[in-house]
Design an enzyme around this catalytic site. Structure first.
Site, PDB file in Angstrom:
ATOM      1  N   GLN A  92      28.268 -50.029  22.153  1.00  0.00           N
ATOM      2  CA  GLN A  92      28.321 -49.440  23.492  1.00  0.00           C
ATOM      3  C   GLN A  92      27.241 -48.415  23.825  1.00  0.00           C
ATOM      4  OE1 GLN A  92      31.341 -46.928  26.394  1.00  0.00           O
ATOM      5  NE2 GLN A  92      32.192 -47.782  24.568  1.00  0.00           N
ATOM      6  N   GLU A 214      32.855 -43.976  18.988  1.00  0.00           N
ATOM      7  CA  GLU A 214      33.248 -43.112  20.112  1.00  0.00           C
ATOM      8  C   GLU A 214      34.159 -41.942  19.737  1.00  0.00           C
ATOM      9  OE1 GLU A 214      32.609 -43.150  23.572  1.00  0.00           O
ATOM     10  OE2 GLU A 214      33.869 -41.371  23.565  1.00  0.00           O
ATOM     11  N   ASP A 243      29.997 -42.569  23.526  1.00  0.00           N
ATOM     12  CA  ASP A 243      29.127 -43.742  23.601  1.00  0.00           C
ATOM     13  C   ASP A 243      28.316 -43.767  24.900  1.00  0.00           C
ATOM     14  OD1 ASP A 243      29.728 -44.848  21.171  1.00  0.00           O
ATOM     15  OD2 ASP A 243      31.331 -46.106  21.918  1.00  0.00           O
ATOM     16  N   GLY A 322      37.168 -24.835  36.010  1.00  0.00           N
ATOM     17  CA  GLY A 322      36.136 -24.106  36.741  1.00  0.00           C
ATOM     18  C   GLY A 322      36.530 -22.743  37.273  1.00  0.00           C
ATOM     19  N   GLY A 323      37.639 -22.198  36.815  1.00  0.00           N
ATOM     20  CA  GLY A 323      38.022 -20.878  37.300  1.00  0.00           C
ATOM     21  C   GLY A 323      38.784 -20.932  38.623  1.00  0.00           C
TER      22      GLY A 323
HETATM   23  N1  COA Z   1      18.784 -59.777  12.183  1.00  0.00           N
HETATM   24  C1  COA Z   1      19.161 -59.468  10.940  1.00  0.00           C
HETATM   25  N2  COA Z   1      19.909 -58.377  10.620  1.00  0.00           N
HETATM   26  C2  COA Z   1      20.301 -57.606  11.646  1.00  0.00           C
HETATM   27  C3  COA Z   1      19.956 -57.873  12.971  1.00  0.00           C
HETATM   28  C4  COA Z   1      19.164 -59.010  13.234  1.00  0.00           C
HETATM   29  N3  COA Z   1      18.780 -59.334  14.457  1.00  0.00           N
HETATM   30  N4  COA Z   1      20.503 -56.910  13.754  1.00  0.00           N
HETATM   31  C5  COA Z   1      21.170 -56.076  12.947  1.00  0.00           C
HETATM   32  N5  COA Z   1      21.051 -56.485  11.663  1.00  0.00           N
HETATM   33  C6  COA Z   1      21.591 -55.842  10.480  1.00  0.00           C
HETATM   34  C7  COA Z   1      21.020 -54.468  10.246  1.00  0.00           C
HETATM   35  O1  COA Z   1      19.730 -54.571   9.714  1.00  0.00           O
HETATM   36  C8  COA Z   1      22.036 -53.890   9.281  1.00  0.00           C
HETATM   37  O2  COA Z   1      21.765 -54.353   7.977  1.00  0.00           O
HETATM   38  P1  COA Z   1      21.555 -53.400   6.693  1.00  0.00           P
HETATM   39  O3  COA Z   1      22.663 -52.415   6.721  1.00  0.00           O
HETATM   40  O4  COA Z   1      21.647 -54.389   5.581  1.00  0.00           O
HETATM   41  O5  COA Z   1      20.260 -52.750   6.790  1.00  0.00           O
HETATM   42  C9  COA Z   1      23.321 -54.574   9.712  1.00  0.00           C
HETATM   43  O6  COA Z   1      22.953 -55.598  10.631  1.00  0.00           O
HETATM   44  C10 COA Z   1      24.377 -53.755  10.368  1.00  0.00           C
HETATM   45  O7  COA Z   1      23.881 -52.689  11.154  1.00  0.00           O
HETATM   46  P2  COA Z   1      24.795 -51.402  11.357  1.00  0.00           P
HETATM   47  O8  COA Z   1      24.182 -50.594  12.411  1.00  0.00           O
HETATM   48  O9  COA Z   1      25.003 -50.728  10.048  1.00  0.00           O
HETATM   49  O10 COA Z   1      26.145 -52.018  11.908  1.00  0.00           O
HETATM   50  P3  COA Z   1      27.667 -51.685  11.527  1.00  0.00           P
HETATM   51  O11 COA Z   1      28.466 -52.666  12.276  1.00  0.00           O
HETATM   52  O12 COA Z   1      27.926 -51.587  10.078  1.00  0.00           O
HETATM   53  O13 COA Z   1      27.896 -50.222  12.132  1.00  0.00           O
HETATM   54  C11 COA Z   1      27.918 -48.582  13.893  1.00  0.00           C
HETATM   55  C12 COA Z   1      28.096 -50.047  13.517  1.00  0.00           C
HETATM   56  C13 COA Z   1      28.041 -48.486  15.400  1.00  0.00           C
HETATM   57  C14 COA Z   1      29.017 -47.742  13.242  1.00  0.00           C
HETATM   58  C15 COA Z   1      26.534 -48.095  13.437  1.00  0.00           C
HETATM   59  O14 COA Z   1      25.568 -48.964  13.930  1.00  0.00           O
HETATM   60  C16 COA Z   1      26.205 -46.687  13.859  1.00  0.00           C
HETATM   61  O15 COA Z   1      26.710 -45.707  13.303  1.00  0.00           O
HETATM   62  N6  COA Z   1      25.309 -46.538  14.850  1.00  0.00           N
HETATM   63  C17 COA Z   1      24.820 -45.268  15.305  1.00  0.00           C
HETATM   64  C18 COA Z   1      25.818 -44.546  16.146  1.00  0.00           C
HETATM   65  C19 COA Z   1      26.280 -45.349  17.315  1.00  0.00           C
HETATM   66  O16 COA Z   1      25.536 -45.782  18.137  1.00  0.00           O
HETATM   67  N7  COA Z   1      27.606 -45.477  17.393  1.00  0.00           N
HETATM   68  C20 COA Z   1      28.243 -45.945  18.587  1.00  0.00           C
HETATM   69  C21 COA Z   1      28.411 -47.352  18.645  1.00  0.00           C
HETATM   70  S1  COA Z   1      29.116 -47.690  20.212  1.00  0.00           S
END
Ligand code: COA
Length: 502
Positions: A92, A214, A243, A322-323
């Site tokens: 998101q 979030e 988010d 806001g008071g």
């Molecule tokens: N091709 C190949 N691999 C891909 C890819 C693509 N097109 N797009 C993503 N990936 C891989 C990434 O390289 C990563 O691999 P790695 O960990 O082996 O390096 C993997 O997909 C997963 O990415 P990740 O961001 O760790 O996803 P997740 O599902 O485990 O975590 C979140 C999701 C949201 C918790 C995390 O991305 C995060 O903390 N983001 C930052 C904060 C944020 O924006 N949070 C709010 C989300 S609404």
């Protein structure tokens, strides 16, 4: 608003008439033939074409600043025409940011993993086989290309995209972009003008490596500890301030970096931590934290109730921040309608009008009620009395009466009411778009209204819908090269398997 209840659900009507859903490949083909239906059709075709990649105004007044456009307002293209975004976002926070930029005219190319895509495509699915509303409502007006970022050929394509784009936006877990080989140094070497914008859960510090969603951000940013009732546990809010709130912050950072680039010629990193974004939105509570050291927070109900304050800002229920004391009051029908309530603010300048309308004219001169300070210890009793009046009116009747008297108030609107609110449809804040797999759906358009840049709200792309188009038109691969890329498995999970089997 008064006609809300009578308004028929256009969405429901159109939904039931929607044709049976098509197969993914059929849908892809027909979607490719027919350009997506634009909700805001204000731009003429000519103007859109003219503003597709380069800003409209070309002639300058001698100091490099374009002469004022003579195009009619709203027909001179859109604010971010000419900006191309490599959108590596998911879930998101990042998608909110890039969708806003797309609404403002940026060409947003969303890179997704072949065969899988953004995980939200399949999350909270309501229509079998169709992208979820979670995805469709956050990814409108974008193009989708599938690239395996860990495939050697995929890396090459990404490098080419880096050269062609102005901004890379990502919100992977910390370190994921680097692990793909897309370090800032690598990107900057390929394209020194590239702005690299990231959302992370936390900024540098003890939690910088943590994954964040979030509600974690709402808790870590101070919103949860200050939301809810004093006697209850911390609460998260329905508004996605972690988010979508951080996505908004990031969009502002990107636009500022784009502007600075016009002076410096180079890109930069833009980082928005969700904790920081939430704290920014909760800053009035950090204000109150400091006020606490100088005495009680007199506008909080607990002051009037004689409940002593502790060392930290307490949860304040529905107190106004806001008071100007306010509270949520029952309206006619509250027994059966969970949203038959109104927010009522006892703003000091209209106190006389409040007393008259609720039938307490004597309060205007009574020293216990006449001044804001005198009222503070009696707020509960005052709101109970006002509620006796609001309970005789529907929230919309109360709104009509109170607005005429300039008394600040607001109905508690349900999502159902907002979905059908005609004024929000008229302004393009709630938009109905058509989708080849699910039929019409509602989305939130651009909440930021620019008079000379009318939002372009289109449906979300199907997974990989624009892969060929981007490879050909943006990256200038030949047809033969595109075929080779497809069989390599760099852009298509299915064809990768077929190639391996051959
Ligand atoms: N091709 C190949 N691999 C891909 C890819 C693509 N097109 N797009 C993503 N990936 C891989 C990434 O390289 C990563 O691999 P790695 O960990 O082996 O390096 C993997 O997909 C997963 O990415 P990740 O961001 O760790 O996803 P997740 O599902 O485990 O975590 C979140 C999701 C949201 C918790 C995390 O991305 C995060 O903390 N983001 C930052 C904060 C944020 O924006 N949070 C709010 C989300 S609404």
């Amino acid at each position: 608003m008064a006609t809300r209840k009578k308004a028929k659900s256009k969405l429901r009507a159109t939904k039931s008439k929607a044709p049976a859903k098509k197969s993914a490949s059929k849908a892809l083909k027909s979607a490719a033939k027919k350009p997506a239906k634009r909700a805001a059709k204000t731009l003429t075709k000519k103007a859109v074409k003219a503003s597709a990649r380069k800003p409209a105004a070309k002639s300058t007044n001698g100091n490099g600043v374009p002469r004022p456009s003579s195009m009619p307002w709203g027909q001179a293209g859109r604010a971010l025409n000419g900006v191309r975004i490599l959108d590596f976002t998911h879930v998101q926070s990042g998608p909110t940011c890039t969708q806003l930029l797309a609404f403002m005219g940026a060409d947003v190319i969303k890179v997704e993993r072949p065969g899988v895509g953004d995980i939200t495509r399949g999350q909270l699915r309501d229509v079998k086989g169709a992208d979820s509303l979670y995805f469709t409502m956050l990814n409108g007006s974008k193009r989708s290309i599938t690239i395996d970022s860990k495939h050697p050929q995929g890396k090459e394509i990404l490098d080419r995209l880096v050269r062609e784009c102005d901004v890379l936006v990502e919100n992977f877990a910390p370190g994921a972009l680097d692990r793909m080989g897309l370090t800032f140094e690598h990107i900057h070497a390929l394209n020194p003008r590239m702005i690299v914008a990231s959302v992370k859960g936390f900024g540098p510090g003890p939690y910088e490596d943590c994954k964040v969603y979030e509600n974690v951000a709402q808790c870590a940013g101070g919103a949860a500890s200050t939301t809810g009732f004093r006697e209850g546990p911390p609460l998260v809010t329905g508004a996605q301030i972690g988010d979508s709130g951080t996505g908004l912050h990031l969009a502002l950072g990107i636009v500022a970096a784009l502007y600075q680039r016009t002076h410096t010629g180079r890109g930069q990193k833009v980082l928005c931590a969700m904790q920081d974004g939430v704290l920014n939105l909760t800053r009035v509570k950090l204000r109150d934290q400091q006020r606490l050291t100088h005495g009680p927070l007199t506008e909080y109900s607990q002051y009037g109730e004689g409940v002593p304050f502790g060392e930290t800002v307490p949860r304040a229920g529905n107190d106004s921040g806001g008071g100007q004391p306010g509270w949520i009051l029952k309206c006619k029908g509250y027994e059966s309608d969970p949203n038959a309530y109104i927010y009522f603010i006892t703003q000091a300048p209209v106190w006389g009008a409040i007393c008259d309308v609720i039938g307490k004219p004597e309060w205007k001169s009574d020293p216990d009620y006449a001044t804001p300070v005198a009222r503070l210890p009696r707020l509960k009793q005052i709101f109970d009395t006002i509620e006796q009046w609001t309970m005789t009116k529907t929230k919309f009747e109360a709104m009509d009466i109170l607005n005429q008297l300039d008394i600040p108030c607001g109905p508690i609107l349900s999502m159902q009411e907002l979905a059908h609110e005609q004024s929000l449809r008229a302004t393009g804040t709630v938009v109905e778009v058509d989708h080849p797999m699910r039929g019409p759906y509602l989305t939130v358009g651009n909440p930021i209204k620019l008079s000379d840049s009318i939002a372009d709200v289109r449906r979300s792309p199907l997974l990989g819908e624009h892969t060929d188009e981007v490879l050909r038109d943006v990256l200038r691969y030949s047809e033969r090269e595109i075929e080779a890329i497809k069989t390599s498995g760099a852009v298509s999970a299915a064809e990768k398997k077929e190639a391996a089997a051959a």
